[in-house]
Enzyme design. Sequence first.
Site, PDB file in Angstrom:
ATOM      1  N   HIS A  54      62.131  65.596 142.120  1.00 50.26           N
ATOM      2  CA  HIS A  54      62.132  66.784 141.251  1.00 50.26           C
ATOM      3  C   HIS A  54      60.784  66.947 140.540  1.00 50.26           C
ATOM      4  O   HIS A  54      60.594  66.458 139.429  1.00 50.26           O
ATOM      5  CB  HIS A  54      63.268  66.628 140.223  1.00 50.26           C
ATOM      6  CG  HIS A  54      63.619  67.880 139.507  1.00 50.26           C
ATOM      7  ND1 HIS A  54      64.915  68.206 139.169  1.00 50.26           N
ATOM      8  CD2 HIS A  54      62.859  68.900 139.036  1.00 50.26           C
ATOM      9  CE1 HIS A  54      64.933  69.363 138.536  1.00 50.26           C
ATOM     10  NE2 HIS A  54      63.696  69.797 138.426  1.00 50.26           N
ATOM     11  N   HIS A  56      57.645  69.907 139.650  1.00 49.61           N
ATOM     12  CA  HIS A  56      57.162  71.296 139.695  1.00 49.61           C
ATOM     13  C   HIS A  56      55.645  71.258 139.862  1.00 49.61           C
ATOM     14  O   HIS A  56      54.940  70.764 138.982  1.00 49.61           O
ATOM     15  CB  HIS A  56      57.543  72.044 138.411  1.00 49.61           C
ATOM     16  CG  HIS A  56      59.031  72.188 138.227  1.00 49.61           C
ATOM     17  ND1 HIS A  56      59.756  73.222 138.789  1.00 49.61           N
ATOM     18  CD2 HIS A  56      59.936  71.406 137.588  1.00 49.61           C
ATOM     19  CE1 HIS A  56      61.040  73.089 138.467  1.00 49.61           C
ATOM     20  NE2 HIS A  56      61.179  72.000 137.747  1.00 49.61           N
ATOM     21  N   LEU A  57      55.162  71.775 140.991  1.00 50.74           N
ATOM     22  CA  LEU A  57      53.712  71.744 141.266  1.00 50.74           C
ATOM     23  C   LEU A  57      53.025  73.075 140.962  1.00 50.74           C
ATOM     24  O   LEU A  57      51.799  73.145 140.940  1.00 50.74           O
ATOM     25  CB  LEU A  57      53.452  71.328 142.725  1.00 50.74           C
ATOM     26  CG  LEU A  57      53.793  69.866 143.061  1.00 50.74           C
ATOM     27  CD1 LEU A  57      53.569  69.591 144.543  1.00 50.74           C
ATOM     28  CD2 LEU A  57      52.973  68.899 142.218  1.00 50.74           C
ATOM     29  N   ARG A  58      53.803  74.138 140.745  1.00 47.81           N
ATOM     30  CA  ARG A  58      53.281  75.442 140.244  1.00 47.81           C
ATOM     31  C   ARG A  58      52.413  76.230 141.215  1.00 47.81           C
ATOM     32  O   ARG A  58      51.958  77.312 140.858  1.00 47.81           O
ATOM     33  CB  ARG A  58      52.508  75.261 138.937  1.00 47.81           C
ATOM     34  CG  ARG A  58      53.280  74.594 137.822  1.00 47.81           C
ATOM     35  CD  ARG A  58      54.452  75.427 137.343  1.00 47.81           C
ATOM     36  NE  ARG A  58      55.087  74.832 136.175  1.00 47.81           N
ATOM     37  CZ  ARG A  58      56.398  74.743 135.996  1.00 47.81           C
ATOM     38  NH1 ARG A  58      57.226  75.234 136.897  1.00 47.81           N
ATOM     39  NH2 ARG A  58      56.888  74.198 134.917  1.00 47.81           N
ATOM     40  N   ASN A  88      60.589  77.028 142.359  1.00 50.22           N
ATOM     41  CA  ASN A  88      60.405  78.151 141.424  1.00 50.22           C
ATOM     42  C   ASN A  88      58.928  78.470 141.194  1.00 50.22           C
ATOM     43  O   ASN A  88      58.437  78.493 140.071  1.00 50.22           O
ATOM     44  CB  ASN A  88      61.127  77.890 140.090  1.00 50.22           C
ATOM     45  CG  ASN A  88      60.589  76.684 139.329  1.00 50.22           C
ATOM     46  OD1 ASN A  88      59.967  75.798 139.907  1.00 50.22           O
ATOM     47  ND2 ASN A  88      60.842  76.650 138.034  1.00 50.22           N
ATOM     48  N   ASP A 148      66.406  75.420 141.170  1.00 47.58           N
ATOM     49  CA  ASP A 148      66.117  74.771 139.884  1.00 47.58           C
ATOM     50  C   ASP A 148      65.266  75.627 138.955  1.00 47.58           C
ATOM     51  O   ASP A 148      64.340  76.311 139.372  1.00 47.58           O
ATOM     52  CB  ASP A 148      65.430  73.428 140.071  1.00 47.58           C
ATOM     53  CG  ASP A 148      65.203  72.770 138.732  1.00 47.58           C
ATOM     54  OD1 ASP A 148      66.194  72.397 138.098  1.00 47.58           O
ATOM     55  OD2 ASP A 148      64.041  72.694 138.291  1.00 47.58           O
ATOM     56  N   ASP A 301      61.344  65.630 136.817  1.00 44.36           N
ATOM     57  CA  ASP A 301      61.321  67.028 136.354  1.00 44.36           C
ATOM     58  C   ASP A 301      59.965  67.355 135.721  1.00 44.36           C
ATOM     59  O   ASP A 301      59.892  68.091 134.724  1.00 44.36           O
ATOM     60  CB  ASP A 301      62.471  67.357 135.408  1.00 44.36           C
ATOM     61  CG  ASP A 301      62.679  68.867 135.247  1.00 44.36           C
ATOM     62  OD1 ASP A 301      62.009  69.650 135.955  1.00 44.36           O
ATOM     63  OD2 ASP A 301      63.500  69.267 134.407  1.00 44.36           O
ATOM     64  N   HIS A 305      52.997  73.075 131.932  1.00 44.98           N
ATOM     65  CA  HIS A 305      52.858  74.446 131.425  1.00 44.98           C
ATOM     66  C   HIS A 305      51.491  74.613 130.777  1.00 44.98           C
ATOM     67  O   HIS A 305      50.980  73.683 130.130  1.00 44.98           O
ATOM     68  CB  HIS A 305      53.935  74.755 130.388  1.00 44.98           C
ATOM     69  CG  HIS A 305      55.296  74.971 130.975  1.00 44.98           C
ATOM     70  ND1 HIS A 305      55.568  75.965 131.888  1.00 44.98           N
ATOM     71  CD2 HIS A 305      56.472  74.314 130.780  1.00 44.98           C
ATOM     72  CE1 HIS A 305      56.849  75.925 132.230  1.00 44.98           C
ATOM     73  NE2 HIS A 305      57.424  74.926 131.585  1.00 44.98           N
TER      74      HIS A 305
HETATM   75  O1  DOR Z   1      62.499  72.310 131.387  1.00 45.03           O
HETATM   76  C1  DOR Z   1      62.525  72.791 132.511  1.00 45.03           C
HETATM   77  N1  DOR Z   1      61.424  73.284 133.086  1.00 45.03           N
HETATM   78  N2  DOR Z   1      63.690  72.824 133.187  1.00 45.03           N
HETATM   79  C2  DOR Z   1      63.810  73.487 134.359  1.00 45.03           C
HETATM   80  O2  DOR Z   1      64.878  73.482 134.923  1.00 45.03           O
HETATM   81  C3  DOR Z   1      62.658  74.206 134.930  1.00 45.03           C
HETATM   82  C4  DOR Z   1      61.403  73.634 134.459  1.00 45.03           C
HETATM   83  C5  DOR Z   1      60.217  74.506 134.740  1.00 45.03           C
HETATM   84  O3  DOR Z   1      60.085  75.029 135.867  1.00 45.03           O
HETATM   85  O4  DOR Z   1      59.377  74.652 133.856  1.00 45.03           O
HETATM   86 ZN    ZN Z   2      66.191  72.136 136.237  1.00 44.10          ZN
END
Ligand code: DOR
Ligand code: ZN
Length: 426
Positions: A54, A56-58, A88, A148, A301, A305
């Site tokens: 899990h 997120h590579l953006r 996402n 997700d 996770d 950001h």
């Molecule tokens: O805190 C979170 N950030 N929960 C998620 O399910 C998505 C993730 C994100 O993509 O920033």
């Molecule tokens: Zn999530």
Amino acid sequence: MSWVLKDVLLYGEGDPVDVLLTDGRIAEIGNGLGAEESLEGAGLVLLPGLVDLHTHLREPGREDAETVASGTLAAALGGFTAVHAMANTDPVADTAGVVEQVWRLGQEAGHCDVAPVGAVTVGLGGEEMAELGSMADSAAHVRVFSDDGRCVSDASLMRRALEYVKAFDGVMAQHAQEPRLTVGAQMNEGVNSSKLGLGGWPAVAEEAIIARDCILAGHVGSRVHICHVSTAGSVELIRWAKEKGWDVTAEVTPHHLLLTDDLAATYDAVFKVNPPLRTQVDVDALRQALADGTIDCVATDHAPHALEDKETEWGAALPGMTGLETALSVVAQTMVETGLLTWRQVAERLSETPARIGRLDGHGRPLAVGEPANLCLVDPGARWTVDPAAMASRSRNTPFAGRTLPARVVATFLRGRATVLDGKPA
Ligand code: DOR
Ligand code: ZN
């Protein structure tokens, strides 16, 4: 190039041995071995390279927050040799074209393998099923599917997706959040949310979806994986589903193993995350569940950001925390130093089991002759202080800034090639 890792402890156990890496594999384990390059490993613990289910590579879309290259470098520094990249992005990874692009960017960067996760619904819209089959058949070989960031809340769609992924041994990874129960939610619903006047995210919003999806997975005879389990009640439900013999797996994040919703009192949005930080009762239940196997694995996770999305008032900030570079240390603090897990079990929870759930060949393999040399070498006695500015991630939103944590990744090897040496990019 061949490497020999001198005097290392396999899984932190037994007598020190030398491990010879040639042609991308573990060629020999013994004593007095030599190679072109040698690494002094006295006192260090050798583990299979970590695998994240899990991340997120953006990329594509928010390359200001992270790219495949920067995120996978952060992963390698954290001891990972493979990460699953969540869908996402912008555009959403809901077609063979996008997942192949992400997979190829991972191969080109070369820091660790990237296994793209495919979106379940078109544009994460929650209504129309994406082309799961063509993503599975693509060069990216997708096996994990998830919306997700959002929950697949439509029960009928969830049922059909579970039926569909069975055909290629896929798994549905659910972000369990009943949307009708979390309208306006900002933090855990409880004493602290009342005091602070922030909208509550109740435990039942997670638990209701987990109960439903476990029942659906049992009914359909398919695989469901519960993302970032955060409550004691969720643990009870997963335990019950496993007792039924249903094919249910679950992950917990490092931050849910260490932090509580008391931190929201700072109003510092670095502590805003989805699902939210919960209470100490939940933290204790999650640790026990990871120790006894009710929760199968740790997943980061990692949610980078940009500054403008985090350094703003709580209500406007985006949820999420970085985690790749601190995951192993947080697990060492919460699970190893507390006696809840051995390093052997850490290898299971952070490498072998996530690799199996994601159906990743070549990762999470035994430390044995002939196996792919995807490895991570850890100094269990090291102590280091988290400095957001010193991290490889493009984003700075670590909730552990300023904390001193145990255990440091010294080196990472991807198919016998060093990606990290001396704690730095190789
Ligand atoms: O805190 C979170 N950030 N929960 C998620 O399910 C998505 C993730 C994100 O993509 O920033
Ligand atoms: Zn999530």
